[in-house]
Motif scaffolding. Sequence first.
Motif, short mmCIF file in Angstrom:
data_model
loop_
_atom_site.label_atom_id
_atom_site.label_comp_id
_atom_site.label_asym_id
_atom_site.label_seq_id
_atom_site.Cartn_x
_atom_site.Cartn_y
_atom_site.Cartn_z
N SER A 48 -45.23 -36.39 15.30
CA SER A 48 -44.92 -36.28 13.90
C SER A 48 -43.84 -35.30 13.62
CB SER A 48 -46.13 -35.86 13.03
OG SER A 48 -47.19 -36.75 13.18
N ILE A 49 -43.81 -34.25 14.32
CA ILE A 49 -42.66 -33.46 14.06
C ILE A 49 -41.10 -33.82 14.61
CG2 ILE A 49 -41.75 -31.20 14.68
CD1 ILE A 49 -44.85 -29.88 14.87
N ALA A 50 -41.27 -34.38 15.48
CA ALA A 50 -40.05 -34.75 16.07
C ALA A 50 -39.36 -36.03 15.04
CB ALA A 50 -40.39 -35.69 17.66
N SER A 51 -40.39 -36.91 14.82
CA SER A 51 -40.18 -37.95 13.83
C SER A 51 -39.58 -37.49 12.43
CB SER A 51 -41.27 -38.91 13.59
OG SER A 51 -40.90 -39.96 12.62
N LEU A 52 -40.15 -36.68 12.09
CA LEU A 52 -39.79 -36.06 10.70
C LEU A 52 -38.41 -35.24 10.85
CD1 LEU A 52 -40.35 -35.41 7.83
CD2 LEU A 52 -41.39 -33.39 8.43
N ILE A 53 -38.25 -34.37 11.87
CA ILE A 53 -36.95 -33.87 12.18
C ILE A 53 -35.81 -34.66 11.99
CG2 ILE A 53 -35.64 -32.70 13.87
CD1 ILE A 53 -38.07 -30.83 14.35
N LYS A 54 -35.91 -36.00 12.93
CA LYS A 54 -35.13 -36.97 13.10
C LYS A 54 -34.87 -37.61 12.01
CE LYS A 54 -35.90 -37.36 18.07
NZ LYS A 54 -36.64 -38.28 18.89
N LYS A 55 -35.56 -37.80 11.21
CA LYS A 55 -35.33 -38.76 9.82
C LYS A 55 -34.69 -37.54 8.71
CE LYS A 55 -37.94 -41.38 6.42
NZ LYS A 55 -39.26 -41.78 5.79
N GLN A 56 -35.25 -36.51 8.88
CA GLN A 56 -34.72 -35.51 7.65
C GLN A 56 -33.73 -34.70 8.00
OE1 GLN A 56 -35.56 -36.26 4.68
NE2 GLN A 56 -37.21 -37.70 5.21
N TYR A 57 -33.28 -34.64 9.23
CA TYR A 57 -32.17 -33.77 9.69
C TYR A 57 -30.78 -34.14 8.89
CZ TYR A 57 -28.80 -30.98 12.42
OH TYR A 57 -27.66 -30.16 13.03
N THR A 58 -29.98 -33.00 8.43
CA THR A 58 -28.61 -33.29 7.95
C THR A 58 -28.04 -32.10 8.41
OG1 THR A 58 -28.78 -31.67 6.17
CG2 THR A 58 -29.63 -33.85 5.85
N LYS A 59 -26.41 -32.46 8.56
CA LYS A 59 -25.35 -31.25 8.97
C LYS A 59 -25.46 -30.17 8.37
CE LYS A 59 -24.20 -34.10 12.41
NZ LYS A 59 -24.47 -33.58 13.78
N ASP A 60 -26.04 -30.26 7.16
CA ASP A 60 -26.32 -28.85 6.23
C ASP A 60 -27.38 -27.80 6.94
OD1 ASP A 60 -24.12 -29.27 4.57
OD2 ASP A 60 -25.51 -30.45 3.21
N GLY A 61 -28.38 -28.53 7.47
CA GLY A 61 -29.40 -27.95 8.03
C GLY A 61 -30.86 -28.33 7.80
N LEU A 62 -31.81 -27.78 8.51
CA LEU A 62 -33.10 -28.15 8.47
C LEU A 62 -33.78 -26.73 8.62
CD1 LEU A 62 -35.21 -30.36 7.66
CD2 LEU A 62 -35.27 -30.52 10.15
N LEU A 63 -34.67 -26.41 7.60
CA LEU A 63 -35.30 -25.00 7.79
C LEU A 63 -36.66 -25.42 7.68
CD1 LEU A 63 -35.08 -21.96 7.51
CD2 LEU A 63 -34.79 -22.14 5.20
N ILE A 64 -37.36 -24.94 8.85
CA ILE A 64 -38.68 -25.22 9.11
C ILE A 64 -39.55 -24.06 8.88
CG2 ILE A 64 -40.33 -26.12 10.55
CD1 ILE A 64 -38.18 -27.50 12.18
N PHE A 65 -40.52 -24.13 8.16
CA PHE A 65 -41.75 -22.95 7.94
C PHE A 65 -43.11 -23.27 8.71
CE2 PHE A 65 -38.69 -22.82 4.53
CZ PHE A 65 -38.44 -21.46 4.36
N LEU A 66 -43.55 -22.34 9.18
CA LEU A 66 -44.61 -22.58 10.14
C LEU A 66 -45.76 -21.22 9.64
CD1 LEU A 66 -42.84 -22.85 13.34
CD2 LEU A 66 -44.03 -24.72 12.15
N ASP A 67 -46.99 -21.51 9.77
CA ASP A 67 -47.97 -20.82 9.26
C ASP A 67 -48.44 -19.71 10.40
OD1 ASP A 67 -49.51 -22.43 11.09
OD2 ASP A 67 -51.13 -22.82 9.67
N ILE A 68 -48.45 -19.87 11.69
CA ILE A 68 -49.07 -18.95 12.49
C ILE A 68 -48.03 -18.94 13.79
CG2 ILE A 68 -50.93 -17.97 13.81
CD1 ILE A 68 -52.76 -19.44 12.12
N TYR A 69 -47.63 -17.78 14.02
CA TYR A 69 -46.71 -17.52 15.01
C TYR A 69 -47.67 -17.74 16.62
CZ TYR A 69 -43.61 -15.51 18.71
OH TYR A 69 -42.73 -15.47 19.82
N GLY A 70 -47.32 -18.56 17.23
CA GLY A 70 -47.90 -18.91 18.62
C GLY A 70 -49.24 -20.01 18.48
N GLY A 71 -49.54 -20.54 17.25
CA GLY A 71 -50.19 -21.60 16.86
C GLY A 71 -49.82 -22.85 17.17
#
Length: 138
Positions: A48-71
């Motif tokens: 799901s992560i790979a698919s979403l990144i490939k679909k939404q990526y732009t040359k301006d960038g993609l900023l990803i937020f995660l809840d827990i470091y190491g989760g």
Amino acid sequence: MVKYVIITHGPLAEAFKETLRMFFGNDVENIFTIGLYPNEAIDSLKNSIASLIKKQYTKDGLLIFLDIYGGSPFNMTACVLNELSDDYSCIEFFSGVNLAILMEVIANSNSLSLKEMCELIEHKGPASIINVRKALEL
């Protein structure tokens, strides 16, 4: 335009997006969410992560937020980013997402580059957690 992804355990990511909608209306349309639910296979999350990144990526960038470091969301995102080619080089990700940081990001989304957004998060992040008793001298 930079796009944003929130990846968390359970429905938290979508709850963040819907809460942001209360403040910013349709300005949240560049926010995409993924939640990891009980009994979901880790491979499914990774896909799901790979698919979403490939679909939404732009040359301006993609900023990803995660809840827990190491989760699991963190680990699978790191794994996907490690596997992607140099064609996906404008991606940054931060763990410890909270509503205050997301509000800062969305409020500044039309005026800051990905690099400037990362600097804002690094500066404002620690200040987004406040010991209220100390701050109010109670």
